[in-house]
Scaffold this active site. Structure first.
Site, PDB file in Angstrom:
ATOM      1  N   PRO A   1       0.861  -1.009   0.015  1.00  0.00           N
ATOM      2  CG  PRO A   1      -0.826  -1.440   1.539  1.00  0.00           C
ATOM      3  CD  PRO A   1       0.617  -2.022   1.242  1.00  0.00           C
ATOM      4  CD  GLU A   2       4.143   2.224  -3.851  1.00  0.00           C
ATOM      5  OE1 GLU A   2       4.195   3.509  -4.204  1.00  0.00           O
ATOM      6  OE2 GLU A   2       4.597   1.328  -3.995  1.00  0.00           O
TER       7      GLU A   2
ATOM      8  NE  ARG B   1       5.034 -10.518   3.931  1.00  0.00           N
ATOM      9  CZ  ARG B   1       5.472 -10.309   2.778  1.00  0.00           C
ATOM     10  NH1 ARG B   1       5.822  -9.453   2.427  1.00  0.00           N
ATOM     11  NH2 ARG B   1       4.909 -11.336   1.723  1.00  0.00           N
TER      12      ARG B   1
ATOM     13  CE  LYS C   1      17.238  17.042   0.634  1.00  0.00           C
ATOM     14  NZ  LYS C   1      17.860  16.901   2.104  1.00  0.00           N
TER      15      LYS C   1
END
Length: 281
Positions: free
Chosen positions: A2-3, A116, A155
């Site tokens: 799930p994102e 899990r 970055k």
DNA sequence: AGCTACTCCTGGTAGC
DNA sequence: TGCTACCAGGAGTAGC
């Protein structure tokens, strides 16, 4: 896994089922789900609370809890790999992987299942403490391409781990990062500060379009884990360009999709469309 | 700052 | 068939 799109789908389906309901019973088959709080303390905090809102921040689901008309705290849930939420009548056998069960005042129950056991549902009195380190929501208006392009330039990290960093942009995971990088024709190991402005804009567009399209299709389901709370699989997996397609031809150029490891993450790309970065000495 | 390694977990599967 | 070894992976943490 799930994102953002999967969590958004869960929120949209669960919200009308539980908003306005009061939590009457609390069962906790797996205590570590609570993130360190004891069953007893969690039960005291949550029982008798009315769920007044359900919303999403990054990959977190947030349930506003009120008592006597005032919000006193929040349930903050993260599905991690295999977490699921659904609402069902509060009778009949419980899912064997149920980790938290909230009995509602309408005779139903909100169930959190997780094969899990990585998922968490915590009670928070200070939301900022829990969610304060998250980066911008990629689909919000405040997240502008100018902001993103400037942040990228600052970055010196590889794009893949940078985009997975929830403090940089919130809500992306392994699947949608791979898809967005492919859409923008950028190599996952390329350093962020080496991306020219035009390509950075393309990446910004790719992230937003990929997430929006995935939400429209209720997320991605390709193993038996992710399902909507109604039990339906999402359908965005049929749109994948690279994720899980290693060995198959690139839908854009016909090149072979490769799978490599970047920052301990399985990473899918087309080496022909996504040119390798110049190696640093 | 940013990298790697390790941890948490289990079901699925590759290899024998 | 049945066993073992290994893998996936989000995020937190530790060490360099």
């Amino acid at each position: 896994m799930p994102e953002l799109p999967e969590v958004e789908t869960v929120v949209r389906i669960v919200r009308p089922e539980v908003v306005g309901r009061t939590i009457e019973g609390v069962r906790v088959p797996w205590e570590r789900t609570l993130g360190g709080r004891s069953r007893a303390a969690f039960g005291r905090a949550v029982r008798g609370s009315r769920i007044s809102a359900v919303w999403r921040r990054a990959k977190f689901l947030v349930f506003d809890l009120e008592r006597g008309g005032a919000v006193h705290g929040w349930l903050v849930a993260h599905l991690r790999m295999t977490g699921r939420f659904f609402v069902e009548p509060d009778d009949g056998p419980l899912d064997p992987y149920a980790r938290l069960v909230l009995g509602l005042d309408d005779g139903r129950r909100l169930v959190f299942c997780d094969v899990r056991k990585f998922g968490r549902v915590t009670y928070e009195e200070d939301l900022e403490e829990r969610l304060g380190d998250l980066g911008p929501e990629p689909l919000h208006d405040e997240f502008t391409s100018e902001l993103f392009v400037r942040a990228l330039r600052r970055k010196r990290r590889m794009l893949k781990p940078l985009l997975l960093d929830q403090g940089f942009v919130a809500g992306l995971g392994n699947i949608y990062v791979d898809e967005a990088l492919h859409a923008a024709r950028l190599h996952p190991e390329r350093s962020a500060d080496s991306v020219p402005p035009a390509a950075a804009h393309a990446l910004y567009d790719a992230i937003r379009k990929t997430l929006a399209a995935a939400i429209e299709r209720e997320g991605s389901s390709f193993d038996r884990f992710y399902r909507t709370p109604e039990g339906r699989p999402g359908s965005y997996q049929h749109q994948f360009r690279v994720y899980g397609r290693d060995g198959q031809p690139c839908r854009r150029c016909g090149g072979r999709i490769a799978k490599i490891v970047v920052g301990q993450r399985g990473t899918h790309l087309c080496r022909r469309c996504q040119r390798a970065p110049r190696r640093r000495a």
